[in-house]
Design a protein around this motif. Structure first.
Motif, short mmCIF file in Angstrom:
data_model
loop_
_atom_site.label_atom_id
_atom_site.label_comp_id
_atom_site.label_asym_id
_atom_site.label_seq_id
_atom_site.Cartn_x
_atom_site.Cartn_y
_atom_site.Cartn_z
N ASP A 47 0.83 -1.20 0.00
CA ASP A 47 0.00 0.00 0.00
C ASP A 47 0.87 1.26 0.00
OD1 ASP A 47 -2.90 1.02 0.35
OD2 ASP A 47 -1.76 2.09 1.90
N GLU A 48 0.56 2.18 -0.89
CA GLU A 48 1.37 3.39 -1.06
C GLU A 48 1.41 4.24 0.20
OE1 GLU A 48 3.90 5.86 -2.95
OE2 GLU A 48 3.08 4.07 -3.87
N ARG A 49 0.29 4.42 0.85
CA ARG A 49 0.22 5.31 2.03
C ARG A 49 0.65 4.64 3.32
NH1 ARG A 49 -5.77 6.92 1.28
NH2 ARG A 49 -5.65 4.87 0.41
N ASN A 50 0.39 3.34 3.44
CA ASN A 50 0.65 2.65 4.69
C ASN A 50 1.05 1.19 4.40
OD1 ASN A 50 0.76 2.14 7.43
ND2 ASN A 50 -1.41 1.69 7.59
N THR A 53 1.88 -1.56 9.22
CA THR A 53 1.44 -0.97 10.48
C THR A 53 2.13 -1.74 11.59
OG1 THR A 53 -0.71 -0.49 9.50
CG2 THR A 53 -0.56 -0.40 11.90
N ARG A 64 10.52 1.92 1.58
CA ARG A 64 10.00 1.24 0.39
C ARG A 64 11.11 1.31 -0.66
NH1 ARG A 64 4.85 0.54 -1.31
NH2 ARG A 64 4.12 2.16 0.07
N ASN A 94 0.20 -4.22 4.59
CA ASN A 94 -0.99 -3.73 3.87
C ASN A 94 -0.71 -3.68 2.38
OD1 ASN A 94 -2.44 -3.05 6.38
ND2 ASN A 94 -0.82 -1.53 6.59
N SER A 96 -2.49 -3.00 -1.67
CA SER A 96 -3.59 -2.44 -2.45
C SER A 96 -3.44 -2.93 -3.89
CB SER A 96 -3.61 -0.91 -2.38
OG SER A 96 -2.39 -0.38 -2.82
N ARG A 103 -8.22 -3.99 -1.16
CA ARG A 103 -7.11 -3.98 -0.21
C ARG A 103 -7.03 -5.34 0.48
NH1 ARG A 103 -5.18 0.83 -0.16
NH2 ARG A 103 -6.40 2.71 -0.31
#
Length: 113
Positions: A47-50, A53, A64, A94, A96, A103
Motif C-alpha cells: 500500500d502506497e500510504r501505509n 502498520t 520502500r 498492507n 492495495s 485492499r
C-alpha cells in the motif's frame, strides 16, 4: 530464505502467505519483504500510504525500495518491549490493488534477535 528475508505471495484466490511467517531480523537488524503477485490480474503492491502498520513504530524505520520490496530496520529504540516474552512485535502488512479498488492485509510476526 536467508535470515531477515520474507517472501510474501498473493495467489489467484487473493490468499496471502509468508515464508517464513515468523521472521527474525538479519545481523544488521534489517528485514526485507519481497512481494510476489500471482493473483491473476489484481496487481497487488505494498500500500502506497501505509505499507506496514507496527504496534510500536518508534522501534522501526520503514523504507520502500520498490513496489514489490519493503525494508524494515529494527533500531531497538524501545528496549522495554524486549523484556516481555515472547519478544515479538505485532505488525500488519498492507496491500492495495493497482487494477481494482481492493485492499488486503497480512499479520506475520517479527521476533527480536
Amino acid at each position: 530464505m536467508p535470515e531477515g528475508q520474507v517472501l510474501i505471495e498473493i495467489d489467484f484466490n487473493n490468499k496471502v502467505t509468508a515464508t517464513p511467517e515468523d521472521v527474525t531480523p538479519d545481523a544488521s537488524n534489517n528485514i526485507e519483504f519481497t512481494l510476489v503477485d500471482d493473483s491473476n490480474g489484481y496487481g497487488w503492491v505494498f500500500d502506497e500510504r501505509n505499507p506496514i502498520t507496527i504496534v510500536n513504530p518508534a522501534d522501526f524505520t520503514v523504507t520502500r525500495v520498490a513496489n514489490g520490496l519493503l525494508r524494515v530496520y529494527d533500531n531497538e529504540n524501545d528496549s522495554s518491549d524486549r523484556s516481555k516474552p515472547p519478544k515479538t512485535h505485532k505488525y500488519t502488512l498492507n496491500f492495495s490493488s493497482t487494477t481494482r479498488q481492493a485492499r488486503l492485509s497480512f499479520d506475520p510476526k517479527i521476533i527480536d534477535r
